[in-house]
Scaffold this active site. Structure first.
Site, PDB file in Angstrom:
ATOM      1  N   ARG A 233       1.626  -4.585  -6.353  1.00 35.39           N
ATOM      2  CA  ARG A 233       2.796  -3.767  -6.691  1.00 35.39           C
ATOM      3  C   ARG A 233       4.057  -4.438  -6.159  1.00 35.39           C
ATOM      4  O   ARG A 233       4.037  -5.056  -5.091  1.00 35.39           O
ATOM      5  CB  ARG A 233       2.673  -2.374  -6.062  1.00 35.39           C
ATOM      6  CG  ARG A 233       1.666  -1.456  -6.751  1.00 35.39           C
ATOM      7  CD  ARG A 233       2.100  -1.054  -8.164  1.00 35.39           C
ATOM      8  NE  ARG A 233       1.188  -0.108  -8.771  1.00 35.39           N
ATOM      9  CZ  ARG A 233       0.191  -0.433  -9.599  1.00 35.39           C
ATOM     10  NH1 ARG A 233      -0.025  -1.692  -9.935  1.00 35.39           N
ATOM     11  NH2 ARG A 233      -0.590   0.508 -10.110  1.00 35.39           N
ATOM     12  N   HIS A 281       3.425  -7.883 -15.512  1.00 38.63           N
ATOM     13  CA  HIS A 281       2.425  -6.894 -15.087  1.00 38.63           C
ATOM     14  C   HIS A 281       1.185  -6.959 -15.995  1.00 38.63           C
ATOM     15  O   HIS A 281       0.788  -5.947 -16.584  1.00 38.63           O
ATOM     16  CB  HIS A 281       3.042  -5.483 -15.084  1.00 38.63           C
ATOM     17  CG  HIS A 281       2.307  -4.511 -14.199  1.00 38.63           C
ATOM     18  ND1 HIS A 281       2.921  -3.617 -13.377  1.00 38.63           N
ATOM     19  CD2 HIS A 281       0.979  -4.291 -14.026  1.00 38.63           C
ATOM     20  CE1 HIS A 281       2.029  -2.887 -12.744  1.00 38.63           C
ATOM     21  NE2 HIS A 281       0.822  -3.285 -13.117  1.00 38.63           N
TER      22      HIS A 281
HETATM   23  P1  NAP Z   1      -9.178  -0.442  -3.920  1.00 38.95           P
HETATM   24  O1  NAP Z   1     -10.567  -0.614  -4.453  1.00 38.95           O
HETATM   25  O2  NAP Z   1      -8.749   0.914  -3.486  1.00 38.95           O
HETATM   26  O3  NAP Z   1      -9.016  -1.459  -2.726  1.00 38.95           O
HETATM   27  C1  NAP Z   1      -7.950  -1.433  -1.858  1.00 38.95           C
HETATM   28  C2  NAP Z   1      -8.213  -2.411  -0.728  1.00 38.95           C
HETATM   29  O4  NAP Z   1      -7.068  -2.480   0.104  1.00 38.95           O
HETATM   30  C3  NAP Z   1      -9.377  -1.946   0.163  1.00 38.95           C
HETATM   31  O5  NAP Z   1     -10.112  -3.058   0.593  1.00 38.95           O
HETATM   32  C4  NAP Z   1      -8.634  -1.319   1.348  1.00 38.95           C
HETATM   33  O6  NAP Z   1      -9.354  -1.378   2.571  1.00 38.95           O
HETATM   34  C5  NAP Z   1      -7.436  -2.206   1.450  1.00 38.95           C
HETATM   35  N1  NAP Z   1      -6.335  -1.541   2.140  1.00 38.95           N
HETATM   36  C6  NAP Z   1      -5.705  -0.387   1.824  1.00 38.95           C
HETATM   37  N2  NAP Z   1      -4.764  -0.081   2.721  1.00 38.95           N
HETATM   38  C7  NAP Z   1      -4.796  -1.074   3.639  1.00 38.95           C
HETATM   39  C8  NAP Z   1      -4.057  -1.353   4.806  1.00 38.95           C
HETATM   40  N3  NAP Z   1      -3.083  -0.531   5.236  1.00 38.95           N
HETATM   41  N4  NAP Z   1      -4.358  -2.471   5.513  1.00 38.95           N
HETATM   42  C9  NAP Z   1      -5.345  -3.287   5.096  1.00 38.95           C
HETATM   43  N5  NAP Z   1      -6.076  -3.103   3.988  1.00 38.95           N
HETATM   44  C10 NAP Z   1      -5.802  -2.002   3.269  1.00 38.95           C
HETATM   45  O7  NAP Z   1      -8.125  -0.928  -4.999  1.00 38.95           O
HETATM   46  P2  NAP Z   1      -8.344  -1.958  -6.206  1.00 38.95           P
HETATM   47  O8  NAP Z   1      -9.039  -1.297  -7.332  1.00 38.95           O
HETATM   48  O9  NAP Z   1      -8.930  -3.199  -5.651  1.00 38.95           O
HETATM   49  O10 NAP Z   1      -6.834  -2.200  -6.643  1.00 38.95           O
HETATM   50  C11 NAP Z   1      -5.874  -2.718  -5.740  1.00 38.95           C
HETATM   51  C12 NAP Z   1      -4.472  -2.595  -6.315  1.00 38.95           C
HETATM   52  O11 NAP Z   1      -4.262  -3.551  -7.349  1.00 38.95           O
HETATM   53  C13 NAP Z   1      -4.143  -1.264  -6.998  1.00 38.95           C
HETATM   54  O12 NAP Z   1      -3.832  -0.261  -6.059  1.00 38.95           O
HETATM   55  C14 NAP Z   1      -2.954  -1.630  -7.872  1.00 38.95           C
HETATM   56  O13 NAP Z   1      -1.751  -1.434  -7.164  1.00 38.95           O
HETATM   57  C15 NAP Z   1      -3.149  -3.117  -8.116  1.00 38.95           C
HETATM   58  N6  NAP Z   1      -3.408  -3.430  -9.535  1.00 38.95           N
HETATM   59  C16 NAP Z   1      -2.515  -4.200 -10.206  1.00 38.95           C
HETATM   60  C17 NAP Z   1      -2.749  -4.526 -11.535  1.00 38.95           C
HETATM   61  C18 NAP Z   1      -1.849  -5.434 -12.293  1.00 38.95           C
HETATM   62  O14 NAP Z   1      -2.039  -5.642 -13.487  1.00 38.95           O
HETATM   63  N7  NAP Z   1      -0.867  -6.039 -11.649  1.00 38.95           N
HETATM   64  C19 NAP Z   1      -3.898  -4.024 -12.176  1.00 38.95           C
HETATM   65  C20 NAP Z   1      -4.762  -3.227 -11.446  1.00 38.95           C
HETATM   66  C21 NAP Z   1      -4.512  -2.930 -10.128  1.00 38.95           C
HETATM   67  P3  NAP Z   1     -10.732  -0.543   2.772  1.00 38.95           P
HETATM   68  O15 NAP Z   1     -11.719  -1.239   1.848  1.00 38.95           O
HETATM   69  O16 NAP Z   1     -11.061  -0.731   4.173  1.00 38.95           O
HETATM   70  O17 NAP Z   1     -10.420   0.857   2.338  1.00 38.95           O
HETATM   71  C1  GLV Z   2      -2.223  -1.433 -13.063  1.00 34.29           C
HETATM   72  O1  GLV Z   2      -1.258  -1.828 -12.496  1.00 34.29           O
HETATM   73  C2  GLV Z   2      -3.236  -0.627 -12.437  1.00 34.29           C
HETATM   74  O2  GLV Z   2      -3.001  -0.109 -11.339  1.00 34.29           O
HETATM   75  O3  GLV Z   2      -4.309  -0.481 -13.055  1.00 34.29           O
END
Ligand code: NAP
Ligand code: GLV
Length: 318
Positions: A233, A281
């Site tokens: 983000r 994005h």
């Molecule tokens: P997720 O499964 O919820 O994973 C989040 C990770 O971040 C977990 O490992 C979590 O730790 C860690 N985390 C959260 N808060 C933290 C902190 N304060 N300090 C250290 N580590 C922390 O999320 P995801 O599905 O992988 O997605 C991640 C992000 O990618 C989304 O929230 C979104 O913003 C972004 N995204 C972007 C796009 C794009 O096209 N640009 C697309 C999809 C997603 P724990 O495992 O210990 O809980």
């Molecule tokens: C895209 O940014 C997502 O969070 O899936």
């Protein structure tokens, strides 16, 4: 079963409705429009307005068509009580996004490690007269890559980078074990995780704890001339600190897929900075078929009284 759909673009809606009704033959799906407060069992949402949630306490669950829920939680922070209380908010878990993220991160890592970005720049700036100058690639062993966030997306990205034989560290809140990746957990481990990294890939969720985490102090802990790849983000990055770090050479270059303001305004300096690569994005797009399959499986599981994954912890913010 009645499903309420909100997609920001009207032209997408018919295909989402058809896909949901194919996956859940008992469902009637309608696109929400302003003023619609009629009954619904489930909501499937991307970037909904606050008004959609009026009188929605009877929903059985709300499914978000993405991995990040920060925009929805921001609605609730701005006006507490916007989201119906006690209704589970469910995000997408991978649904085809993790491999897209891996492709993007691998491309960026190899591009910088082999210094293709500098050849691209030389060609662009000196078309026809580019100096024929081979550059020494960064030493593989010293090209330490750090993945911030080891969830559905980050863990897969870290593993795929490690599978290429690259030196990979990972950072999360709770401790993880990923083959080939050195992992660090918790804020107290952040400085050690960052120490001497040559490339940082950000895949943290945007929460009050992580906003602005990509800042001057973090950059100071990286190797001189490190690279930043922000795929999560725009709120994570202090843009002025990145510009300063690129100006001083603390960072060599950055690849940014997400921005504080999207679409990135035409006057924004990132458009014109040779060391900044931007994409709109797209690092992981929501893929309709896998997303619908996942949501349909979860609705069926809820109907059987089973627990499902991907329920957002509202206090934690992800
Ligand atoms: P997720 O499964 O919820 O994973 C989040 C990770 O971040 C977990 O490992 C979590 O730790 C860690 N985390 C959260 N808060 C933290 C902190 N304060 N300090 C250290 N580590 C922390 O999320 P995801 O599905 O992988 O997605 C991640 C992000 O990618 C989304 O929230 C979104 O913003 C972004 N995204 C972007 C796009 C794009 O096209 N640009 C697309 C999809 C997603 P724990 O495992 O210990 O809980
Ligand atoms: C895209 O940014 C997502 O969070 O899936």
């Amino acid at each position: 079963m009645k499903i309420l759909l909100h997609t920001p673009h009207a032209e997408d809606a018919p295909e989402w409705i058809a896909a949901l009704e194919r996956a859940l033959p008992a469902a009637h799906v309608r696109r929400w429009s302003p003023g619609d407060t009629a009954e619904a069992d489930y909501a499937v949402l991307w970037r909904p307005p606050a008004e959609l949630f009026v009188r929605r306490d009877n929903l059985r669950a709300m499914f978000v068509l993405g991995a990040g829920v920060d925009a929805l939680l921001a609605l609730e922070r701005r006006a507490p009580g916007t989201l119906p209380s006690g209704v589970p908010l469910v995000r997408l878990e991978d649904a085809g996004m993790a491999e897209q993220m891996a492709e993007y991160a691998i491309y960026a890592a190899l591009r910088y490690m082999r210094r293709f970005d500098e050849y691209e720049l030389a060609q662009r700036e000196n078309a026809g007269a580019a100096p024929w100058r081979p550059l020494e690639p960064h030493a593989r062993d010293a090209f330490h890559i750090g993945v911030m966030g080891l969830g559905m997306l980050g863990a897969h990205v870290a593993k795929r980078l490690a599978d290429l034989g690259l030196s990979v560290r990972g950072y999360s809140r709770s401790k993880k074990t990923i083959e080939g990746v050195t992992t660090f957990a918790g804020a107290s481990a952040l400085p050690t995780f960052l120490d001497g990294l040559k490339l940082v890939v950000n895949l943290l969720p945007s929460t009050p704890d992580t906003e602005g985490i990509l800042n001057r102090d973090l950059f100071a802990r990286l190797a001189q001339g490190a690279y930043l790849v922000n795929l999560a983000r725009g709120t994570h990055l202090v843009e002025a600190h990145l510009i300063e770090a690129l100006d001083t050479g603390r960072l060599a270059a950055a690849t940014l897929d997400v921005f504080a303001q999207e679409p990135l305004p035409a006057a924004h300096p990132f458009w014109r900075m040779p060391r900044v690569t931007i994409t709109p994005h797209i690092s992981a797009l929501t893929l309709r078929e896998p997303a619908v399959r996942q949501i349909a499986r979860k609705i069926e599981a809820l109907a059987r009284g089973e627990t499902i994954g991907g329920i957002v912890d509202l206090d934690r913010g992800y």
